[in-house]
Design a protein around this motif. Structure first.
Motif, PDB file in Angstrom:
ATOM      1  N   SER A  84     -40.437 -37.033 -78.123  1.00  0.00           N
ATOM      2  CA  SER A  84     -40.846 -35.870 -78.909  1.00  0.00           C
ATOM      3  C   SER A  84     -41.928 -35.016 -78.246  1.00  0.00           C
ATOM      4  O   SER A  84     -42.303 -33.973 -78.783  1.00  0.00           O
ATOM      5  CB  SER A  84     -41.357 -36.336 -80.280  1.00  0.00           C
ATOM      6  OG  SER A  84     -42.446 -37.231 -80.137  1.00  0.00           O
ATOM      7  N   ALA A  85     -42.423 -35.422 -77.089  1.00  0.00           N
ATOM      8  CA  ALA A  85     -43.482 -34.667 -76.425  1.00  0.00           C
ATOM      9  C   ALA A  85     -42.968 -33.321 -75.919  1.00  0.00           C
ATOM     10  O   ALA A  85     -41.793 -33.155 -75.603  1.00  0.00           O
ATOM     11  CB  ALA A  85     -44.043 -35.469 -75.250  1.00  0.00           C
ATOM     12  N   ASP A  86     -43.869 -32.364 -75.845  1.00  0.00           N
ATOM     13  CA  ASP A  86     -43.535 -31.098 -75.203  1.00  0.00           C
ATOM     14  C   ASP A  86     -43.490 -31.244 -73.692  1.00  0.00           C
ATOM     15  O   ASP A  86     -42.663 -30.621 -73.018  1.00  0.00           O
ATOM     16  CB  ASP A  86     -44.567 -30.030 -75.592  1.00  0.00           C
ATOM     17  CG  ASP A  86     -44.535 -29.711 -77.076  1.00  0.00           C
ATOM     18  OD1 ASP A  86     -43.534 -29.152 -77.544  1.00  0.00           O
ATOM     19  OD2 ASP A  86     -45.526 -30.035 -77.764  1.00  0.00           O
ATOM     20  N   VAL A  87     -44.398 -32.065 -73.140  1.00  0.00           N
ATOM     21  CA  VAL A  87     -44.426 -32.333 -71.703  1.00  0.00           C
ATOM     22  C   VAL A  87     -44.748 -33.809 -71.492  1.00  0.00           C
ATOM     23  O   VAL A  87     -45.693 -34.331 -72.093  1.00  0.00           O
ATOM     24  CB  VAL A  87     -45.494 -31.474 -70.977  1.00  0.00           C
ATOM     25  CG1 VAL A  87     -45.538 -31.831 -69.487  1.00  0.00           C
ATOM     26  CG2 VAL A  87     -45.218 -29.984 -71.153  1.00  0.00           C
ATOM     27  N   VAL A  88     -43.962 -34.482 -70.675  1.00  0.00           N
ATOM     28  CA  VAL A  88     -44.265 -35.851 -70.238  1.00  0.00           C
ATOM     29  C   VAL A  88     -44.692 -35.759 -68.778  1.00  0.00           C
ATOM     30  O   VAL A  88     -43.891 -35.439 -67.901  1.00  0.00           O
ATOM     31  CB  VAL A  88     -43.055 -36.782 -70.394  1.00  0.00           C
ATOM     32  CG1 VAL A  88     -43.423 -38.204 -69.954  1.00  0.00           C
ATOM     33  CG2 VAL A  88     -42.554 -36.786 -71.836  1.00  0.00           C
ATOM     34  N   PHE A  89     -45.947 -36.048 -68.517  1.00  0.00           N
ATOM     35  CA  PHE A  89     -46.570 -35.864 -67.206  1.00  0.00           C
ATOM     36  C   PHE A  89     -46.753 -37.248 -66.591  1.00  0.00           C
ATOM     37  O   PHE A  89     -47.557 -38.058 -67.061  1.00  0.00           O
ATOM     38  CB  PHE A  89     -47.911 -35.157 -67.405  1.00  0.00           C
ATOM     39  CG  PHE A  89     -48.584 -34.665 -66.167  1.00  0.00           C
ATOM     40  CD1 PHE A  89     -47.876 -34.095 -65.128  1.00  0.00           C
ATOM     41  CD2 PHE A  89     -49.974 -34.727 -66.053  1.00  0.00           C
ATOM     42  CE1 PHE A  89     -48.513 -33.608 -63.996  1.00  0.00           C
ATOM     43  CE2 PHE A  89     -50.619 -34.247 -64.934  1.00  0.00           C
ATOM     44  CZ  PHE A  89     -49.887 -33.690 -63.905  1.00  0.00           C
ATOM     45  N   PHE A  90     -46.002 -37.544 -65.511  1.00  0.00           N
ATOM     46  CA  PHE A  90     -45.973 -38.912 -64.989  1.00  0.00           C
ATOM     47  C   PHE A  90     -45.700 -38.889 -63.486  1.00  0.00           C
ATOM     48  O   PHE A  90     -45.367 -37.848 -62.917  1.00  0.00           O
ATOM     49  CB  PHE A  90     -44.899 -39.728 -65.716  1.00  0.00           C
ATOM     50  CG  PHE A  90     -43.477 -39.381 -65.319  1.00  0.00           C
ATOM     51  CD1 PHE A  90     -42.690 -40.298 -64.647  1.00  0.00           C
ATOM     52  CD2 PHE A  90     -42.930 -38.133 -65.600  1.00  0.00           C
ATOM     53  CE1 PHE A  90     -41.391 -39.991 -64.268  1.00  0.00           C
ATOM     54  CE2 PHE A  90     -41.633 -37.815 -65.229  1.00  0.00           C
ATOM     55  CZ  PHE A  90     -40.855 -38.750 -64.562  1.00  0.00           C
TER      56      PHE A  90
END
Length: 345
Positions: A84-90
């Motif tokens: 559900s995140a707007d951005v997954v930063f990984f």
């Protein structure tokens, strides 16, 4: 399995049976929170997302404080936050559970740091010892670090801390610890600002300005490292696991990892003997330990060679034992530890 059950539960969440499956999205992950929801996998990216996003984002980090991020296992709720995140930063390759969740649930919201910055090869000198003073005579050449070719063909068993076939818990071909290079962190900030601007066009200018501001802070830290490490009696740093390759590359240091990229990999007896011999022969005075992993191996080598131990934090998480309380303070504490251990003037 690492996260297969969790991925199945997340699929139930997507089907609308969250109550039965015990699911739920993370705070601020696009489920009615006040800001853009950003999910990160590891602390340095959490810090960077907070700096770039400022008041417009709500950041959820998947690794709990004090946990070793390489071996992260995700709960159903955490996998729901990825979905559900707007951005997954990984960073792909750092945390297999996060990679699995992004592949299964992330969709177009995923932002892999490896798509923004160049990642160094994981096998480049990881764990290699060099053979005395002649090793530095021709830096950059194959012979500069003790017969690289011989190490490369050993299956990484001795030269890479006995990582074996696991490739450092799925690290693959690249070293994920890019946050120890301030230049790459600045590049990642710019890439994140661009993605946040796409998700939230009304605040795009703020994200860009924030990224430029944090790039200035990172440049200041980088300059402190360059100045502090300019004139040192030694350029060899013996570390518990080979997380410091970016820092070494940026500041003309030589990383000697007791273990390879994976901090949990047990080094072979041959590797321990090799590092201990190197410490004695090259007059290395310090073996570095970390905050999130056991210091036992480093302390054993130090005791056998008469060296001291000191903390060099790979910044994989902040705890009460960390030498600082945020990214900049830990980076500066690491610089102080290095300048002391390498006898810099």
């Amino acid at each position: 399995m690492r996260s297969r059950r969790s991925v199945k539960v997340a699929a139930l969440c997507a089907a609308g049976v969250a109550a039965l499956a015990g699911c739920g999205g993370g705070a601020g992950a696009g489920n009615g929170g006040d800001g853009i929801g950003v999910v990160t996998g590891v602390y340095p990216l959490e810090w960077l997302a907070g700096q770039v996003g400022g008041e417009h984002v709500e950041v959820t980090n998947l690794t709990e404080p004090g946990a070793e991020p390489h071996d992260l296992e995700l709960t159903p709720r955490q996998i729901g936050s990825v979905s559900s995140a707007d951005v997954v930063f990984f960073v792909h390759g750092l945390q297999p559970a996060v990679d699995d969740a992004v592949e299964q649930e992330g969709g177009d919201n995923a932002l892999d740091v490896g798509d923004i910055v160049d990642l160094r090869p994981a096998t480049e000198e990881e764990g290699d010892a060099h053979a005395g003073e002649d090793a530095h005579a021709d830096e950059g050449a194959e012979d500069a670090h003790g017969d690289e070719d011989a190490h490369a063909d050993e299956g990484a068993e001795d030269a890479h801390g006995d990582e074996g076939g696991e490739e450092g818990h799925g690290h693959g071909d690249t070293d994920p610890h890019m946050w120890l290079d301030t230049d790459r962190m600045a590049q990642a900030a710019a890439g994140l600002a661009e993605r946040l601007g796409e998700a939230d066009p009304g605040n795009a200018a703020d994200y860009t300005a924030n990224a430029e501001r944090v790039a200035g802070r990172l440049a200041d830290i980088g300059t402190e490292y360059t100045d502090g490490l300019a004139d040192c009696e030694s350029r060899d740093m013996v570390v518990s696991h080979a997380a410091f390759g970016y820092l070494a590359d940026a500041h003309d240091l030589h990383q000697i990892g007791v273990s390879g990229i994976d901090p949990e990999a047990e080094p072979s007896p041959a590797r321990l003997a090799e590092v201990a011999e190197l410490v004695e022969n090259d007059g290395i005075t310090t073996v570095f330990t970390e905050t999130l992993t056991s210091p036992r191996v480093a302390e054993t080598i130090a005791a056998e060679t008469g060296a001291e131990t000191a903390v060099l934090d790979p910044l994989e998480g902040i705890t009460d034992q960390s030498p600082g309380d945020d990214y900049p303070s830990v980076m500066r504490a690491n610089l102080e530890a290095l300048t002391g251990a390498l006898r810099c003037s």
